[in-house]
Design a protein around this motif. Structure first.
Motif, mmCIF file in Angstrom:
data_model
loop_
_atom_site.group_PDB
_atom_site.id
_atom_site.type_symbol
_atom_site.label_atom_id
_atom_site.label_comp_id
_atom_site.label_asym_id
_atom_site.label_seq_id
_atom_site.Cartn_x
_atom_site.Cartn_y
_atom_site.Cartn_z
ATOM 1 N N VAL A 1 41.116 -8.904 -55.207
ATOM 2 C CA VAL A 1 41.484 -10.010 -56.087
ATOM 3 C C VAL A 1 42.000 -9.515 -57.431
ATOM 4 C CG1 VAL A 1 40.668 -12.066 -57.283
ATOM 5 C CG2 VAL A 1 39.860 -11.558 -54.975
ATOM 6 N N PHE A 2 41.344 -8.487 -57.993
ATOM 7 C CA PHE A 2 41.713 -8.075 -59.346
ATOM 8 C C PHE A 2 42.301 -6.671 -59.427
ATOM 9 C CE2 PHE A 2 40.391 -11.850 -61.170
ATOM 10 C CZ PHE A 2 39.143 -12.225 -60.714
ATOM 11 N N GLY A 3 41.681 -5.703 -58.764
ATOM 12 C CA GLY A 3 42.272 -4.371 -58.666
ATOM 13 C C GLY A 3 42.445 -3.641 -59.965
ATOM 14 N N ARG A 4 41.338 -3.180 -60.584
ATOM 15 C CA ARG A 4 41.429 -2.413 -61.813
ATOM 16 C C ARG A 4 41.259 -0.913 -61.580
ATOM 17 N NH1 ARG A 4 41.118 -5.138 -66.748
ATOM 18 N NH2 ARG A 4 40.472 -3.175 -67.711
ATOM 19 N N THR A 5 40.991 -0.525 -60.356
ATOM 20 C CA THR A 5 40.813 0.895 -60.070
ATOM 21 C C THR A 5 41.772 1.346 -58.980
ATOM 22 O OG1 THR A 5 39.060 0.321 -58.542
ATOM 23 C CG2 THR A 5 38.397 0.949 -60.766
ATOM 24 N N TRP A 6 42.217 2.592 -59.064
ATOM 25 C CA TRP A 6 43.281 3.053 -58.180
ATOM 26 C C TRP A 6 42.885 3.006 -56.719
ATOM 27 C CZ3 TRP A 6 42.477 7.061 -54.906
ATOM 28 C CH2 TRP A 6 41.428 7.926 -55.205
ATOM 29 N N TYR A 7 41.587 3.208 -56.420
ATOM 30 C CA TYR A 7 41.168 3.278 -55.021
ATOM 31 C C TYR A 7 41.133 1.912 -54.343
ATOM 32 C CZ TYR A 7 36.705 2.572 -57.446
ATOM 33 O OH TYR A 7 35.719 2.122 -58.275
ATOM 34 N N GLY B 1 49.592 -4.034 -59.103
ATOM 35 C CA GLY B 1 49.137 -3.342 -60.297
ATOM 36 C C GLY B 1 50.132 -2.300 -60.765
ATOM 37 N N TRP B 2 49.971 -1.950 -62.020
ATOM 38 C CA TRP B 2 50.708 -0.832 -62.610
ATOM 39 C C TRP B 2 49.690 0.182 -63.123
ATOM 40 C CZ3 TRP B 2 55.904 -0.053 -62.465
ATOM 41 C CH2 TRP B 2 56.727 -1.154 -62.163
ATOM 42 N N PHE B 3 49.919 1.423 -62.778
ATOM 43 C CA PHE B 3 49.097 2.521 -63.251
ATOM 44 C C PHE B 3 50.027 3.547 -63.912
ATOM 45 C CE2 PHE B 3 44.898 1.849 -61.275
ATOM 46 C CZ PHE B 3 45.208 0.772 -60.470
ATOM 47 N N ARG B 4 49.436 4.445 -64.671
ATOM 48 C CA ARG B 4 50.239 5.506 -65.256
ATOM 49 C C ARG B 4 49.456 6.806 -65.273
ATOM 50 N NH1 ARG B 4 50.475 3.329 -71.548
ATOM 51 N NH2 ARG B 4 48.299 3.776 -72.103
ATOM 52 N N GLN B 5 50.200 7.891 -65.268
ATOM 53 C CA GLN B 5 49.569 9.208 -65.292
ATOM 54 C C GLN B 5 50.366 10.121 -66.200
ATOM 55 O OE1 GLN B 5 48.838 10.966 -61.430
ATOM 56 N NE2 GLN B 5 47.276 12.301 -62.275
ATOM 57 N N ALA B 6 49.713 10.576 -67.248
ATOM 58 C CA ALA B 6 50.319 11.519 -68.173
ATOM 59 C C ALA B 6 49.980 12.938 -67.723
ATOM 60 C CB ALA B 6 49.813 11.258 -69.582
ATOM 61 N N PRO B 7 50.761 13.922 -68.134
ATOM 62 C CA PRO B 7 50.496 15.310 -67.732
ATOM 63 C C PRO B 7 49.091 15.742 -68.117
ATOM 64 C CG PRO B 7 52.656 15.134 -68.746
ATOM 65 C CD PRO B 7 51.999 13.805 -68.929
ATOM 66 N N GLY B 8 48.382 16.306 -67.154
ATOM 67 C CA GLY B 8 47.041 16.801 -67.413
ATOM 68 C C GLY B 8 45.971 15.732 -67.478
ATOM 69 N N LYS B 9 46.349 14.483 -67.206
ATOM 70 C CA LYS B 9 45.379 13.392 -67.275
ATOM 71 C C LYS B 9 45.272 12.695 -65.927
ATOM 72 C CE LYS B 9 45.831 12.436 -72.201
ATOM 73 N NZ LYS B 9 46.000 11.371 -73.226
ATOM 74 N N SER B 10 44.197 11.967 -65.739
ATOM 75 C CA SER B 10 44.031 11.234 -64.490
ATOM 76 C C SER B 10 44.829 9.933 -64.533
ATOM 77 C CB SER B 10 42.551 10.938 -64.248
ATOM 78 O OG SER B 10 42.016 10.223 -65.328
ATOM 79 N N ARG B 11 45.065 9.379 -63.355
ATOM 80 C CA ARG B 11 45.801 8.128 -63.272
ATOM 81 C C ARG B 11 44.966 7.008 -63.873
ATOM 82 N NH1 ARG B 11 49.090 7.074 -57.826
ATOM 83 N NH2 ARG B 11 49.615 9.223 -58.422
ATOM 84 N N GLU B 12 45.575 6.196 -64.724
ATOM 85 C CA GLU B 12 44.827 5.136 -65.373
ATOM 86 C C GLU B 12 45.456 3.773 -65.137
ATOM 87 O OE1 GLU B 12 44.659 5.155 -69.636
ATOM 88 O OE2 GLU B 12 46.803 5.517 -69.874
ATOM 89 N N PHE B 13 44.603 2.787 -65.092
ATOM 90 C CA PHE B 13 45.009 1.398 -64.907
ATOM 91 C C PHE B 13 45.749 0.907 -66.144
ATOM 92 C CE2 PHE B 13 44.750 -2.949 -63.566
ATOM 93 C CZ PHE B 13 44.429 -3.689 -64.697
ATOM 94 N N VAL B 14 46.831 0.193 -65.917
ATOM 95 C CA VAL B 14 47.592 -0.412 -67.016
ATOM 96 C C VAL B 14 47.449 -1.931 -66.972
ATOM 97 C CG1 VAL B 14 49.876 -0.747 -68.026
ATOM 98 C CG2 VAL B 14 49.247 1.495 -67.072
ATOM 99 N N THR B 15 47.790 -2.516 -65.834
ATOM 100 C CA THR B 15 47.743 -3.963 -65.714
ATOM 101 C C THR B 15 47.811 -4.370 -64.253
ATOM 102 O OG1 THR B 15 48.802 -6.055 -66.396
ATOM 103 C CG2 THR B 15 50.246 -4.208 -65.905
ATOM 104 N N SER B 16 47.411 -5.608 -63.971
ATOM 105 C CA SER B 16 47.542 -6.142 -62.612
ATOM 106 C C SER B 16 47.789 -7.638 -62.692
ATOM 107 C CB SER B 16 46.302 -5.841 -61.776
ATOM 108 O OG SER B 16 45.181 -6.508 -62.302
ATOM 109 N N ILE B 17 48.381 -8.143 -61.630
ATOM 110 C CA ILE B 17 48.576 -9.589 -61.483
ATOM 111 C C ILE B 17 48.097 -9.957 -60.097
ATOM 112 C CG2 ILE B 17 51.019 -9.227 -60.833
ATOM 113 C CD1 ILE B 17 51.542 -12.016 -62.151
ATOM 114 N N SER B 18 47.142 -10.880 -60.057
ATOM 115 C CA SER B 18 46.445 -11.187 -58.822
ATOM 116 C C SER B 18 47.214 -12.161 -57.951
ATOM 117 C CB SER B 18 45.070 -11.763 -59.151
ATOM 118 O OG SER B 18 44.404 -12.158 -57.966
ATOM 119 N N TRP B 19 46.970 -12.054 -56.627
ATOM 120 C CA TRP B 19 47.519 -13.059 -55.710
ATOM 121 C C TRP B 19 46.850 -14.406 -55.938
ATOM 122 C CZ3 TRP B 19 43.660 -15.187 -52.896
ATOM 123 C CH2 TRP B 19 42.522 -14.406 -52.657
ATOM 124 N N ARG B 20 45.643 -14.365 -56.547
ATOM 125 C CA ARG B 20 44.899 -15.592 -56.804
ATOM 126 C C ARG B 20 45.295 -16.145 -58.167
ATOM 127 N NH1 ARG B 20 38.448 -15.568 -56.498
ATOM 128 N NH2 ARG B 20 38.903 -15.266 -54.285
#
Length: 123
Positions: free
Chosen positions: A102-108, A35-54
């Protein structure tokens, strides 16, 4: 222990493009959801995209659909994020991460993280 190293960030004008790379060692990217996540100053880390092993199923945040593309090169053990039509709102530190889910849309859901690479889009 999987180690991830991002590269390719930088300063670009609005409307421009960048390609981020995430090189993996200690593990094979094809066996993880990457997955790719991003974090802007003063903001929480957010999901950008993912590519599954499946079956290489991909997911995108609504804000980047149609502009960003995630891909994986198994021979290079590297994941890429092609970013087109960049907007100032895309400015953030971008992180690559690996997950056993499988999908991973959240950082945890992610166990392995890179150190991040800065992307700055000027207006």
């Amino acid at each position: 222990q999987v180690q991830l190293v991002e590269s390719g960030g930088g300063l670009v004008q609005a409307g421009g493009s960048l390609r981020l790379s995430c090189a993996a060692s200690g593990g094979t990217v094809s066996t993880y959801t990457m997955g790719w996540f991003r974090q802007a100053p003063g903001k929480s880390r957010e999901f950008v995209t993912s590519i599954s092993w499946r079956n290489d199923i991909t997911n995108y945040a609504e804000s980047v659909k149609g502009r960003f593309t995630v891909s994986r090169d198994n021979a290079e053990n590297t994941v890429y994020l092609q970013m087109n039509s960049l907007e100032p709102e895309d400015t953030a530190v971008y992180y690559c991460a690996g997950s056993h889910t499988v999908f991973g849309r959240t950082w945890y859901e992610y166990d392995y993280w890179g150190q991040g690479t800065q992307v700055t889009v000027s207006s």
